[in-house]
Design a protein around this motif. Sequence first.
Motif, PDB file in Angstrom:
ATOM      1  N   THR A 181       8.772   2.466 -42.156  1.00 24.87           N
ATOM      2  CA  THR A 181       7.770   2.412 -43.218  1.00 24.87           C
ATOM      3  C   THR A 181       7.276   0.966 -43.322  1.00 24.87           C
ATOM      4  OG1 THR A 181       9.262   1.842 -45.042  1.00 24.87           O
ATOM      5  CG2 THR A 181       9.078   4.180 -44.470  1.00 24.87           C
ATOM      6  N   PRO A 182       6.144   0.745 -43.989  1.00 28.21           N
ATOM      7  CA  PRO A 182       5.641  -0.634 -44.126  1.00 28.21           C
ATOM      8  C   PRO A 182       6.627  -1.566 -44.826  1.00 28.21           C
ATOM      9  CG  PRO A 182       3.912   0.935 -44.633  1.00 28.21           C
ATOM     10  CD  PRO A 182       5.174   1.726 -44.488  1.00 28.21           C
ATOM     11  N   THR A 183       7.376  -1.037 -45.782  1.00 31.37           N
ATOM     12  CA  THR A 183       8.322  -1.885 -46.518  1.00 31.37           C
ATOM     13  C   THR A 183       9.691  -1.953 -45.874  1.00 31.37           C
ATOM     14  OG1 THR A 183       8.936   0.000 -47.923  1.00 31.37           O
ATOM     15  CG2 THR A 183       7.159  -1.436 -48.702  1.00 31.37           C
ATOM     16  N   ARG A 184       9.977  -1.067 -44.916  1.00 29.87           N
ATOM     17  CA  ARG A 184      11.268  -1.070 -44.247  1.00 29.87           C
ATOM     18  C   ARG A 184      11.041  -0.726 -42.766  1.00 29.87           C
ATOM     19  NH1 ARG A 184      15.125   3.001 -44.397  1.00 29.87           N
ATOM     20  NH2 ARG A 184      13.408   4.174 -43.485  1.00 29.87           N
ATOM     21  N   PRO A 185      10.549  -1.694 -41.995  1.00 30.63           N
ATOM     22  CA  PRO A 185      10.291  -1.427 -40.575  1.00 30.63           C
ATOM     23  C   PRO A 185      11.584  -1.124 -39.820  1.00 30.63           C
ATOM     24  CG  PRO A 185       9.208  -3.450 -41.309  1.00 30.63           C
ATOM     25  CD  PRO A 185      10.169  -3.063 -42.375  1.00 30.63           C
ATOM     26  N   THR A 186      11.527  -0.127 -38.954  1.00 26.90           N
ATOM     27  CA  THR A 186      12.623   0.197 -38.044  1.00 26.90           C
ATOM     28  C   THR A 186      12.010   0.475 -36.670  1.00 26.90           C
ATOM     29  OG1 THR A 186      12.630   2.625 -38.229  1.00 26.90           O
ATOM     30  CG2 THR A 186      13.723   1.386 -40.008  1.00 26.90           C
ATOM     31  N   PRO A 187      12.855   0.638 -35.645  1.00 28.40           N
ATOM     32  CA  PRO A 187      12.289   0.961 -34.328  1.00 28.40           C
ATOM     33  C   PRO A 187      11.620   2.328 -34.262  1.00 28.40           C
ATOM     34  CG  PRO A 187      14.545   0.131 -34.144  1.00 28.40           C
ATOM     35  CD  PRO A 187      14.309   0.413 -35.587  1.00 28.40           C
ATOM     36  N   PHE A 188      11.881   3.182 -35.269  1.00 27.93           N
ATOM     37  CA  PHE A 188      11.489   4.581 -35.138  1.00 27.93           C
ATOM     38  C   PHE A 188      10.154   4.844 -35.822  1.00 27.93           C
ATOM     39  CE2 PHE A 188      16.158   4.310 -35.030  1.00 27.93           C
ATOM     40  CZ  PHE A 188      16.284   4.505 -33.667  1.00 27.93           C
ATOM     41  N   THR A 189       9.119   4.350 -35.152  1.00 31.91           N
ATOM     42  CA  THR A 189       7.739   4.529 -35.578  1.00 31.91           C
ATOM     43  C   THR A 189       7.239   5.898 -35.144  1.00 31.91           C
ATOM     44  OG1 THR A 189       6.934   3.593 -33.524  1.00 31.91           O
ATOM     45  CG2 THR A 189       7.343   2.056 -35.341  1.00 31.91           C
ATOM     46  N   LEU A 190       6.035   6.235 -35.577  1.00 27.54           N
ATOM     47  CA  LEU A 190       5.426   7.498 -35.141  1.00 27.54           C
ATOM     48  C   LEU A 190       5.287   7.530 -33.622  1.00 27.54           C
ATOM     49  CD1 LEU A 190       4.049  10.201 -35.586  1.00 27.54           C
ATOM     50  CD2 LEU A 190       1.933   8.977 -36.173  1.00 27.54           C
ATOM     51  N   THR A 191       4.943   6.406 -33.017  1.00 29.08           N
ATOM     52  CA  THR A 191       4.816   6.352 -31.553  1.00 29.08           C
ATOM     53  C   THR A 191       6.105   6.764 -30.874  1.00 29.08           C
ATOM     54  OG1 THR A 191       3.183   4.573 -31.696  1.00 29.08           O
ATOM     55  CG2 THR A 191       4.307   4.854 -29.595  1.00 29.08           C
ATOM     56  N   VAL A 192       7.225   6.234 -31.337  1.00 26.07           N
ATOM     57  CA  VAL A 192       8.526   6.527 -30.737  1.00 26.07           C
ATOM     58  C   VAL A 192       8.914   7.977 -30.989  1.00 26.07           C
ATOM     59  CG1 VAL A 192      10.997   5.996 -30.837  1.00 26.07           C
ATOM     60  CG2 VAL A 192       9.305   4.142 -30.839  1.00 26.07           C
ATOM     61  N   VAL A 193       8.705   8.450 -32.204  1.00 22.20           N
ATOM     62  CA  VAL A 193       9.087   9.829 -32.523  1.00 22.20           C
ATOM     63  C   VAL A 193       8.224  10.815 -31.741  1.00 22.20           C
ATOM     64  CG1 VAL A 193       9.362  11.511 -34.379  1.00 22.20           C
ATOM     65  CG2 VAL A 193       9.973   9.127 -34.771  1.00 22.20           C
ATOM     66  N   GLN A 194       6.958  10.469 -31.483  1.00 18.72           N
ATOM     67  CA  GLN A 194       6.129  11.298 -30.610  1.00 18.72           C
ATOM     68  C   GLN A 194       6.791  11.440 -29.231  1.00 18.72           C
ATOM     69  OE1 GLN A 194       2.337   9.277 -30.584  1.00 18.72           O
ATOM     70  NE2 GLN A 194       1.427  10.718 -32.014  1.00 18.72           N
ATOM     71  N   ASP A 195       7.288  10.344 -28.693  1.00 20.92           N
ATOM     72  CA  ASP A 195       7.919  10.391 -27.378  1.00 20.92           C
ATOM     73  C   ASP A 195       9.176  11.258 -27.404  1.00 20.92           C
ATOM     74  OD1 ASP A 195       5.974   8.782 -26.302  1.00 20.92           O
ATOM     75  OD2 ASP A 195       7.138   6.929 -26.427  1.00 20.92           O
ATOM     76  N   ILE A 196       9.938  11.187 -28.490  1.00 14.32           N
ATOM     77  CA  ILE A 196      11.143  12.010 -28.620  1.00 14.32           C
ATOM     78  C   ILE A 196      10.775  13.490 -28.655  1.00 14.32           C
ATOM     79  CG2 ILE A 196      13.031  12.611 -30.196  1.00 14.32           C
ATOM     80  CD1 ILE A 196      13.041   9.621 -31.039  1.00 14.32           C
ATOM     81  N   VAL A 197       9.814  13.836 -29.496  1.00 17.59           N
ATOM     82  CA  VAL A 197       9.384  15.239 -29.608  1.00 17.59           C
ATOM     83  C   VAL A 197       8.822  15.736 -28.282  1.00 17.59           C
ATOM     84  CG1 VAL A 197       7.667  16.762 -30.673  1.00 17.59           C
ATOM     85  CG2 VAL A 197       9.015  15.208 -32.094  1.00 17.59           C
ATOM     86  N   GLY A 198       8.039  14.892 -27.605  1.00 19.78           N
ATOM     87  CA  GLY A 198       7.472  15.291 -26.325  1.00 19.78           C
ATOM     88  C   GLY A 198       8.543  15.605 -25.297  1.00 19.78           C
ATOM     89  N   GLN A 199       9.622  14.818 -25.277  1.00 19.60           N
ATOM     90  CA  GLN A 199      10.722  15.093 -24.359  1.00 19.60           C
ATOM     91  C   GLN A 199      11.394  16.425 -24.680  1.00 19.60           C
ATOM     92  OE1 GLN A 199      11.852  13.458 -21.630  1.00 19.60           O
ATOM     93  NE2 GLN A 199      10.208  11.945 -21.802  1.00 19.60           N
ATOM     94  N   ILE A 200      11.723  16.643 -25.952  1.00 20.91           N
ATOM     95  CA  ILE A 200      12.393  17.888 -26.345  1.00 20.91           C
ATOM     96  C   ILE A 200      11.514  19.090 -26.069  1.00 20.91           C
ATOM     97  CG2 ILE A 200      13.388  19.175 -28.282  1.00 20.91           C
ATOM     98  CD1 ILE A 200      15.085  16.793 -27.276  1.00 20.91           C
ATOM     99  N   ALA A 201      10.203  18.954 -26.281  1.00 18.03           N
ATOM    100  CA  ALA A 201       9.283  20.072 -26.037  1.00 18.03           C
ATOM    101  C   ALA A 201       9.283  20.499 -24.582  1.00 18.03           C
ATOM    102  CB  ALA A 201       7.873  19.685 -26.469  1.00 18.03           C
ATOM    103  N   GLN A 202       9.545  19.583 -23.678  1.00 25.74           N
ATOM    104  CA  GLN A 202       9.607  19.939 -22.261  1.00 25.74           C
ATOM    105  C   GLN A 202      10.825  20.804 -21.952  1.00 25.74           C
ATOM    106  OE1 GLN A 202       8.848  16.545 -19.552  1.00 25.74           O
ATOM    107  NE2 GLN A 202       8.067  15.475 -21.361  1.00 25.74           N
ATOM    108  N   GLY A 203      11.840  20.749 -22.810  1.00 24.08           N
ATOM    109  CA  GLY A 203      13.018  21.583 -22.621  1.00 24.08           C
ATOM    110  C   GLY A 203      12.934  22.885 -23.388  1.00 24.08           C
TER     111      GLY A 203
END
Length: 383
Positions: free
Chosen positions: A55-77
């Motif tokens: 979030t803007p007030t609590r940045p972490t590595p898990f941005t929408l960009t990263v979560v998109q990549d995670i979902v895309g990988q799982i969707a292939q399975g």
Amino acid sequence: MSIDLQTAHSAIDAARHLKQQFATRAAHHDRTGIFAQENIEDLRQAGLLSLRLSTPTRPTPFTLTVVQDIVGQIAQGDASTALVMVNHYMVRAAIAHHQFGSDEVARWIEDEQHDQLLNILLAEPDLGSTSRGGLPGTVATRTESGWVLTGRKAYATGIPGLSWLLVCACTDETPAQVGTFIVPAKADGIAVLENWDHIGMRASNSHEVMFTEVTLPPDAALELHAPDAPPIGHNTLVLWNTGLLGALYNGIATAALAWFCDFLKNRVPSNLGAPLATLPSMLDAVGGFSITLHMNAMVLHLYAADVEAEHSPQQLKAHAAVIKTRVVDAAADFTSALLGLAGNAGLSAHNPLERAHRDALCGRIHAPHAELLRRIAGQQALS
């Protein structure tokens, strides 16, 4: 106990590993319609349900960009499992951004309910999609001890594995208010109507849910507002939903093309004496498909970056319309074209391409529908 993933790379790598396992189970769950609870447990053990979203007030590595990549990988399975993840992540993101509830609610979800599946229930059998307007028929009645919830919701994706339901309801007050109520999925008075029997996403178990005088505490109402005055700027749920659905359906298309490429490399017709992959027409076709997938990935990452940069709502809505019509909806045309080239092998239930096509067809039913988006774009262009 779940693993505490620390980096974007570790999370994407975990998803890539699970993709292979889920692919071995996907056909069984598709044929039987049985919810893949073992997939959820694998995601939980891998720490992928517990990500502290940025979030803007609590940045972490898990941005929408990263979560998109995670979902895309799982969707292939397994696309059905990926759809459950889409809903979980978009609700987690909305809560983290305080769209639903206070900072205290966000901390409670992240600290105590971090690996418990969530979904939000908006659609109703009579109302249809809330994207076309109208008040929910599900009613929350205020009592001395809290609330009583009664109504019926459609498309409760992942209901066998859900722990918490965010339920959109209308109060019985005068004037009425609309709000979101957090409800334990196993609360007394909740009945699951097991009527999900669709052509695709069969293992998502997107059944209807009936609420009959479900008693809730006062703080179950995460937010209330006048029907015609929703909170300004609270659109995280929609923004993440768009980006993650795009990643999901692009993942389906990616898996479909991967199977098709293997088919071309291994199929050697006797009259050709060489693999189908050597034909110029197939090289041309596969090249076109690959460019489409690359374009989709570019659009998705551009959109996610703009969401993270908090660009204007008008620009984000325009991007979202592109993702829905050119990535999500177009996945069905993409897989249909592959089926046309693969012939009987593609239509065989022994191969995953026909399942990918059926799952891709479901992209077109996600709100907002393409017809509505085109009409809005037309009105803006002609205004």
